[in-house]
Design a protein around this motif. Structure first.
Motif, PDB file in Angstrom:
ATOM      1  N   PHE A 225       0.831  -1.199   0.000  1.00  0.00           N
ATOM      2  CA  PHE A 225       0.000   0.000   0.000  1.00  0.00           C
ATOM      3  C   PHE A 225       0.868   1.253   0.000  1.00  0.00           C
ATOM      4  O   PHE A 225       2.011   1.239   0.458  1.00  0.00           O
ATOM      5  N   GLN A 226       0.307   2.350  -0.524  1.00  0.00           N
ATOM      6  CA  GLN A 226       1.033   3.616  -0.555  1.00  0.00           C
ATOM      7  C   GLN A 226       0.256   4.772   0.073  1.00  0.00           C
ATOM      8  O   GLN A 226       0.773   5.875   0.205  1.00  0.00           O
ATOM      9  N   VAL A 227      -1.006   4.547   0.419  1.00  0.00           N
ATOM     10  CA  VAL A 227      -1.870   5.622   0.897  1.00  0.00           C
ATOM     11  C   VAL A 227      -2.445   5.253   2.253  1.00  0.00           C
ATOM     12  O   VAL A 227      -2.946   4.137   2.433  1.00  0.00           O
ATOM     13  N   ALA A 228      -2.385   6.169   3.218  1.00  0.00           N
ATOM     14  CA  ALA A 228      -2.968   5.945   4.537  1.00  0.00           C
ATOM     15  C   ALA A 228      -3.800   7.158   4.930  1.00  0.00           C
ATOM     16  O   ALA A 228      -3.407   8.299   4.682  1.00  0.00           O
ATOM     17  N   ALA A 229      -4.946   6.914   5.530  1.00  0.00           N
ATOM     18  CA  ALA A 229      -5.797   8.000   6.003  1.00  0.00           C
ATOM     19  C   ALA A 229      -6.481   7.581   7.289  1.00  0.00           C
ATOM     20  O   ALA A 229      -6.938   6.447   7.419  1.00  0.00           O
ATOM     21  N   ALA A 230      -6.542   8.497   8.254  1.00  0.00           N
ATOM     22  CA  ALA A 230      -7.160   8.215   9.543  1.00  0.00           C
ATOM     23  C   ALA A 230      -8.394   9.075   9.723  1.00  0.00           C
ATOM     24  O   ALA A 230      -8.487  10.184   9.198  1.00  0.00           O
ATOM     25  N   SER A 231      -9.364   8.545  10.469  1.00  0.00           N
ATOM     26  CA  SER A 231     -10.590   9.292  10.709  1.00  0.00           C
ATOM     27  C   SER A 231     -11.190   8.902  12.054  1.00  0.00           C
ATOM     28  O   SER A 231     -11.025   7.765  12.516  1.00  0.00           O
ATOM     29  N   THR A 232     -11.885   9.839  12.677  1.00  0.00           N
ATOM     30  CA  THR A 232     -12.672   9.568  13.870  1.00  0.00           C
ATOM     31  C   THR A 232     -14.072  10.088  13.616  1.00  0.00           C
ATOM     32  O   THR A 232     -14.258  11.261  13.295  1.00  0.00           O
ATOM     33  N   ALA A 233     -15.064   9.206  13.713  1.00  0.00           N
ATOM     34  CA  ALA A 233     -16.446   9.612  13.466  1.00  0.00           C
ATOM     35  C   ALA A 233     -17.380   8.736  14.273  1.00  0.00           C
ATOM     36  O   ALA A 233     -17.221   7.514  14.308  1.00  0.00           O
ATOM     37  N   SER A 234     -18.345   9.347  14.925  1.00  0.00           N
ATOM     38  CA  SER A 234     -19.373   8.630  15.683  1.00  0.00           C
ATOM     39  C   SER A 234     -18.780   7.637  16.673  1.00  0.00           C
ATOM     40  O   SER A 234     -19.326   6.571  16.901  1.00  0.00           O
ATOM     41  N   GLY A 235     -17.650   7.974  17.238  1.00  0.00           N
ATOM     42  CA  GLY A 235     -17.041   7.123  18.250  1.00  0.00           C
ATOM     43  C   GLY A 235     -16.086   6.080  17.722  1.00  0.00           C
ATOM     44  O   GLY A 235     -15.396   5.422  18.501  1.00  0.00           O
ATOM     45  N   ALA A 236     -16.024   5.871  16.423  1.00  0.00           N
ATOM     46  CA  ALA A 236     -15.127   4.871  15.832  1.00  0.00           C
ATOM     47  C   ALA A 236     -13.872   5.542  15.310  1.00  0.00           C
ATOM     48  O   ALA A 236     -13.925   6.584  14.667  1.00  0.00           O
ATOM     49  N   ARG A 237     -12.727   4.939  15.578  1.00  0.00           N
ATOM     50  CA  ARG A 237     -11.445   5.440  15.099  1.00  0.00           C
ATOM     51  C   ARG A 237     -10.939   4.483  14.031  1.00  0.00           C
ATOM     52  O   ARG A 237     -10.712   3.300  14.310  1.00  0.00           O
ATOM     53  N   THR A 238     -10.764   4.988  12.829  1.00  0.00           N
ATOM     54  CA  THR A 238     -10.510   4.136  11.673  1.00  0.00           C
ATOM     55  C   THR A 238      -9.273   4.566  10.902  1.00  0.00           C
ATOM     56  O   THR A 238      -8.975   5.748  10.781  1.00  0.00           O
ATOM     57  N   CYS A 239      -8.552   3.574  10.382  1.00  0.00           N
ATOM     58  CA  CYS A 239      -7.457   3.819   9.446  1.00  0.00           C
ATOM     59  C   CYS A 239      -7.739   3.029   8.178  1.00  0.00           C
ATOM     60  O   CYS A 239      -8.169   1.873   8.246  1.00  0.00           O
ATOM     61  N   ALA A 240      -7.506   3.628   7.038  1.00  0.00           N
ATOM     62  CA  ALA A 240      -7.675   2.940   5.757  1.00  0.00           C
ATOM     63  C   ALA A 240      -6.393   3.045   4.944  1.00  0.00           C
ATOM     64  O   ALA A 240      -5.767   4.101   4.882  1.00  0.00           O
ATOM     65  N   LEU A 241      -6.006   1.918   4.347  1.00  0.00           N
ATOM     66  CA  LEU A 241      -4.847   1.877   3.449  1.00  0.00           C
ATOM     67  C   LEU A 241      -5.322   1.541   2.051  1.00  0.00           C
ATOM     68  O   LEU A 241      -6.186   0.679   1.875  1.00  0.00           O
ATOM     69  N   GLN A 242      -4.734   2.200   1.048  1.00  0.00           N
ATOM     70  CA  GLN A 242      -5.049   1.910  -0.347  1.00  0.00           C
ATOM     71  C   GLN A 242      -3.800   1.984  -1.200  1.00  0.00           C
ATOM     72  O   GLN A 242      -2.776   2.530  -0.788  1.00  0.00           O
ATOM     73  N   VAL A 243      -3.918   1.434  -2.408  1.00  0.00           N
ATOM     74  CA  VAL A 243      -2.872   1.596  -3.416  1.00  0.00           C
ATOM     75  C   VAL A 243      -3.235   2.819  -4.249  1.00  0.00           C
ATOM     76  O   VAL A 243      -4.394   3.228  -4.294  1.00  0.00           O
ATOM     77  N   LEU A 244      -2.256   3.389  -4.913  1.00  0.00           N
ATOM     78  CA  LEU A 244      -2.518   4.567  -5.728  1.00  0.00           C
ATOM     79  C   LEU A 244      -3.349   4.228  -6.963  1.00  0.00           C
ATOM     80  O   LEU A 244      -3.141   3.177  -7.585  1.00  0.00           O
ATOM     81  N   TYR A 245      -4.275   5.114  -7.281  1.00  0.00           N
ATOM     82  CA  TYR A 245      -5.027   5.066  -8.543  1.00  0.00           C
ATOM     83  C   TYR A 245      -5.895   3.826  -8.707  1.00  0.00           C
ATOM     84  O   TYR A 245      -6.201   3.413  -9.818  1.00  0.00           O
ATOM     85  N   SER A 246      -6.292   3.198  -7.607  1.00  0.00           N
ATOM     86  CA  SER A 246      -7.173   2.041  -7.687  1.00  0.00           C
ATOM     87  C   SER A 246      -7.982   1.949  -6.401  1.00  0.00           C
ATOM     88  O   SER A 246      -7.459   2.194  -5.310  1.00  0.00           O
ATOM     89  N   ASP A 247      -9.267   1.613  -6.529  1.00  0.00           N
ATOM     90  CA  ASP A 247     -10.112   1.499  -5.347  1.00  0.00           C
ATOM     91  C   ASP A 247      -9.757   0.285  -4.492  1.00  0.00           C
ATOM     92  O   ASP A 247      -9.849   0.328  -3.268  1.00  0.00           O
ATOM     93  N   TYR A 248      -9.377  -0.802  -5.135  1.00  0.00           N
ATOM     94  CA  TYR A 248      -9.091  -2.046  -4.426  1.00  0.00           C
ATOM     95  C   TYR A 248      -7.805  -2.670  -4.957  1.00  0.00           C
ATOM     96  O   TYR A 248      -7.486  -2.484  -6.129  1.00  0.00           O
ATOM     97  N   PRO A 249      -7.071  -3.404  -4.108  1.00  0.00           N
ATOM     98  CA  PRO A 249      -7.416  -3.794  -2.744  1.00  0.00           C
ATOM     99  C   PRO A 249      -7.328  -2.634  -1.759  1.00  0.00           C
ATOM    100  O   PRO A 249      -6.691  -1.620  -2.043  1.00  0.00           O
ATOM    101  N   ASP A 250      -7.977  -2.817  -0.602  1.00  0.00           N
ATOM    102  CA  ASP A 250      -7.795  -1.883   0.496  1.00  0.00           C
ATOM    103  C   ASP A 250      -7.800  -2.643   1.811  1.00  0.00           C
ATOM    104  O   ASP A 250      -8.182  -3.810   1.872  1.00  0.00           O
ATOM    105  N   LEU A 251      -7.327  -1.968   2.849  1.00  0.00           N
ATOM    106  CA  LEU A 251      -7.313  -2.559   4.181  1.00  0.00           C
ATOM    107  C   LEU A 251      -7.791  -1.512   5.164  1.00  0.00           C
ATOM    108  O   LEU A 251      -7.391  -0.334   5.087  1.00  0.00           O
ATOM    109  N   THR A 252      -8.675  -1.898   6.080  1.00  0.00           N
ATOM    110  CA  THR A 252      -9.164  -0.967   7.084  1.00  0.00           C
ATOM    111  C   THR A 252      -9.013  -1.576   8.473  1.00  0.00           C
ATOM    112  O   THR A 252      -9.174  -2.779   8.669  1.00  0.00           O
TER     113      THR A 252
END
Length: 211
Positions: free
Chosen positions: A93-120
């Motif tokens: 993976f090359q992309v990481a993004a973090a978020s906090t919403a409605s009590g959940a703390r989430t991280c998502a990883l993706q590859v560039l220029y493609s929706d999938y695969p991803d990991l959360t």
């Protein structure tokens, strides 16, 4: 029901995730967040824009030749690094993004220029004990031994534009439910996804060991 054993080792954008408690029925009283808001709901198709860089959802900088380490996205992403994720999933993976919403703390990883695969990776506080967690586990789940107080794994079918999803969810320390999900690209077989469950379970153990 299959059983996998986690082996803990010292040392886990722009989609929206559905509520972490959506499939852990009423007894858990969980709060969750919207596909970069929850890893235990069924997969939903992503938008058309390409991911870039590292940062919070929807506000990531442009990619560079040397991707910024995932941990620098902050939040739950501090538990992940690209090398260990690649060892567990086979994806760099090359992309990481973090978020906090409605009590959940989430991280998502993706590859560039493609929706999938991803990991959360998602973490949400809970009042549930191991008994309640076990009773509320999805009917298609397989019990996982040796991971947190209670845990399960399952393989979800392919969604529109995506392949099957491998999910490992557990009741961890600090009274939190943790869910790790890897979504394959379209065209991947359920058999291929099933073969990766044990690796994701072991990786979940290493994540829990760092929390």
């Amino acid at each position: 029901m299959r059983t996998y054993r986690a082996v803990p080792r010292p040392r886990p954008a722009r989609h929206a995730l559905t509520a972490v408690g959506a499939l852990l029925v009423a007894g858990l009283a969980l709060t969750g967040c919207s596909r970069l808001e929850h890893p235990t709901g069924d997969p939903t198709p992503a938008g058309s824009a390409a991911p870039t860089g590292v940062g919070v959802f929807g506000a990531a900088p442009s990619p560079s030749a040397s991707p910024t380490p995932a941990q620098q996205a902050g939040g739950t992403c501090k538990l992940l690094d690209y090398d260990s994720v690649e060892a567990a999933t086979g994806t760099r993976f090359q992309v990481a993004a973090a978020s906090t919403a409605s009590g959940a703390r989430t991280c998502a990883l993706q590859v560039l220029y493609s929706d999938y695969p991803d990991l959360t990776l998602s973490v949400v506080d809970t009042k549930a004990d191991a008994k309640a967690f076990g009773k509320a586990a999805p009917s298609d789940a397989s019990t996982v031994k040796g991971l947190g107080s209670a845990a399960y794994s399952r393989v979800l079918g392919a969604g529109d534009g995506a392949g099957p999803v491998v999910e490992v969810t557990w009741l961890g320390q600090h009274k939190q439910i943790v869910s790790l999900r890897y979504t394959y690209p379209k065209g991947t077989s359920a058999t291929t996804a099933g073969r990766s469950v044990s690796k994701l379970v072991r990786y979940a153990g290493s994540i829990e060991g760092k929390r």
